[in-house]
Design a protein around this motif. Structure first.
Motif, short mmCIF file in Angstrom:
data_model
loop_
_atom_site.label_atom_id
_atom_site.label_comp_id
_atom_site.label_asym_id
_atom_site.label_seq_id
_atom_site.Cartn_x
_atom_site.Cartn_y
_atom_site.Cartn_z
N PRO A 150 0.84 -1.20 0.00
CA PRO A 150 0.00 0.00 0.00
C PRO A 150 0.88 1.26 0.00
O PRO A 150 1.75 1.42 0.86
CB PRO A 150 -0.80 -0.14 1.30
N VAL A 151 0.68 2.11 -1.00
CA VAL A 151 1.48 3.33 -1.11
C VAL A 151 0.58 4.54 -1.33
O VAL A 151 -0.56 4.41 -1.77
CB VAL A 151 2.52 3.23 -2.25
N THR A 152 1.12 5.70 -1.05
CA THR A 152 0.40 6.96 -1.23
C THR A 152 0.59 7.52 -2.63
O THR A 152 -0.36 7.88 -3.31
CB THR A 152 0.92 8.02 -0.22
N ASP A 153 1.85 7.56 -3.07
CA ASP A 153 2.20 8.17 -4.34
C ASP A 153 2.85 7.09 -5.21
O ASP A 153 3.99 6.67 -4.96
CB ASP A 153 3.17 9.33 -4.09
N VAL A 154 2.13 6.64 -6.23
CA VAL A 154 2.59 5.53 -7.06
C VAL A 154 3.90 5.85 -7.77
O VAL A 154 4.81 5.03 -7.79
CB VAL A 154 1.48 5.13 -8.07
N ASP A 155 4.00 7.02 -8.33
CA ASP A 155 5.23 7.37 -9.04
C ASP A 155 6.43 7.48 -8.11
O ASP A 155 7.54 7.07 -8.46
CB ASP A 155 5.04 8.66 -9.84
N VAL A 203 -1.70 -0.36 -11.99
CA VAL A 203 -0.93 -1.44 -11.39
C VAL A 203 0.52 -1.31 -11.83
O VAL A 203 0.81 -1.27 -13.03
CB VAL A 203 -1.48 -2.82 -11.82
N VAL A 204 1.42 -1.24 -10.86
CA VAL A 204 2.86 -1.21 -11.12
C VAL A 204 3.46 -2.43 -10.44
O VAL A 204 3.18 -2.70 -9.28
CB VAL A 204 3.50 0.09 -10.57
N GLN A 205 4.28 -3.17 -11.20
CA GLN A 205 4.95 -4.35 -10.64
C GLN A 205 6.45 -4.22 -10.84
O GLN A 205 6.91 -3.91 -11.94
CB GLN A 205 4.45 -5.62 -11.32
N LEU A 206 7.20 -4.48 -9.76
CA LEU A 206 8.66 -4.50 -9.81
C LEU A 206 9.15 -5.75 -9.11
O LEU A 206 8.49 -6.28 -8.21
CB LEU A 206 9.26 -3.26 -9.13
N THR A 207 10.35 -6.20 -9.51
CA THR A 207 10.93 -7.40 -8.94
C THR A 207 12.36 -7.13 -8.48
O THR A 207 13.17 -6.61 -9.26
CB THR A 207 10.94 -8.55 -9.98
N SER A 252 7.57 -10.74 -6.79
CA SER A 252 7.52 -9.31 -7.12
C SER A 252 6.67 -8.56 -6.11
O SER A 252 5.98 -9.15 -5.28
CB SER A 252 6.89 -9.13 -8.50
N VAL A 253 6.71 -7.23 -6.22
CA VAL A 253 5.78 -6.38 -5.48
C VAL A 253 4.89 -5.67 -6.48
O VAL A 253 5.30 -5.39 -7.61
CB VAL A 253 6.48 -5.35 -4.58
N ILE A 254 3.67 -5.44 -6.07
CA ILE A 254 2.70 -4.68 -6.87
C ILE A 254 2.15 -3.57 -5.98
O ILE A 254 1.88 -3.78 -4.79
CB ILE A 254 1.55 -5.56 -7.37
N PHE A 255 2.02 -2.40 -6.55
CA PHE A 255 1.34 -1.29 -5.90
C PHE A 255 0.67 -0.48 -6.98
O PHE A 255 0.88 -0.72 -8.16
CB PHE A 255 2.31 -0.44 -5.05
N GLY A 256 -0.16 0.44 -6.58
CA GLY A 256 -0.83 1.24 -7.59
C GLY A 256 -1.99 2.02 -7.01
O GLY A 256 -2.03 2.32 -5.82
N THR A 257 -2.93 2.28 -7.89
CA THR A 257 -4.14 3.02 -7.52
C THR A 257 -5.32 2.08 -7.63
O THR A 257 -5.48 1.39 -8.64
CB THR A 257 -4.34 4.20 -8.49
N GLY A 258 -6.12 2.01 -6.57
CA GLY A 258 -7.33 1.19 -6.60
C GLY A 258 -7.11 -0.30 -6.49
O GLY A 258 -7.98 -1.07 -6.87
N ILE A 259 -5.96 -0.72 -5.94
CA ILE A 259 -5.71 -2.17 -5.86
C ILE A 259 -5.72 -2.73 -4.44
O ILE A 259 -5.73 -3.94 -4.26
CB ILE A 259 -4.41 -2.58 -6.57
N THR A 260 -5.67 -1.87 -3.43
CA THR A 260 -5.75 -2.35 -2.05
C THR A 260 -6.42 -1.29 -1.17
O THR A 260 -6.25 -0.09 -1.41
CB THR A 260 -4.36 -2.71 -1.47
#
Length: 145
Positions: free
Chosen positions: A9-14, A39-43, A50-58
């Motif tokens: 869970p993040v505040t600012d996706v970028d 949805v942004v995914q990084l490994t 991987s991790v996923i974060f973004g807007t509207g996903i959690t």
């Protein structure tokens, strides 16, 4: 079964995307189907998870992911690498009990495990939202692992 993805869970996706990319994590995906869903995914290097974060996903509050473990061969080198990216990271520590670690900072003893036992040395850092990460040194896996 395999653990494939952890949702952060993040505040600012970028800002989060830039933070993890600066650590050398591979950008796998950055998709938006609307202004309310991204949805942004990084490994991490060498990881199958991987991790996923973004807007509207959690619905989880930003910064509430904790005790996420990154396994490394050399905790001091990994700690120094992360610090080299300008990220505040704890000094290397081990636990007074010798096994894993206590919650928070209770039981921390400065420096790596004196016998450099596998699974016993750590360092910690957080992302810009406060999601908590631990580096754990594993040089020899337990049988069956």
């Amino acid at each position: 079964m395999k653990l494939e993805v952890v949702v952060l869970p993040v505040t600012d996706v970028d800002r989060a995307k830039d933070f993890y990319k600066e650590l050398g994590w591979r950008l796998d995906a950055d998709f938006a189907s609307s202004p309310d869903f991204r949805v942004v995914q990084l490994t991490p290097p060498g990881s199958a998870c991987s991790v996923i974060f973004g807007t509207g996903i959690t619905a989880a509050a930003p910064g509430t992911a904790a005790e996420l473990l990154l396994i490394v061969d050399d905790v001091q080198s990994a700690r120094d690498e992360i610090a080299g990216h300008g990220v505040p990271v704890s000094e290397v520590f081990h636990d007074e009990g010798g096994v894993f670690y206590h919650a928070g900072t209770a039981g921390r003893v400065p420096g790596p495990d004196p016998d450099r036992r596998s699974y016993s040395s750590f360092a910690s850092f957080t992302d810009p939202d406060g999601n908590g990460w631990r580096l754990q040194e594993i040089t020899t896996r337990l049988p069956g692992r």
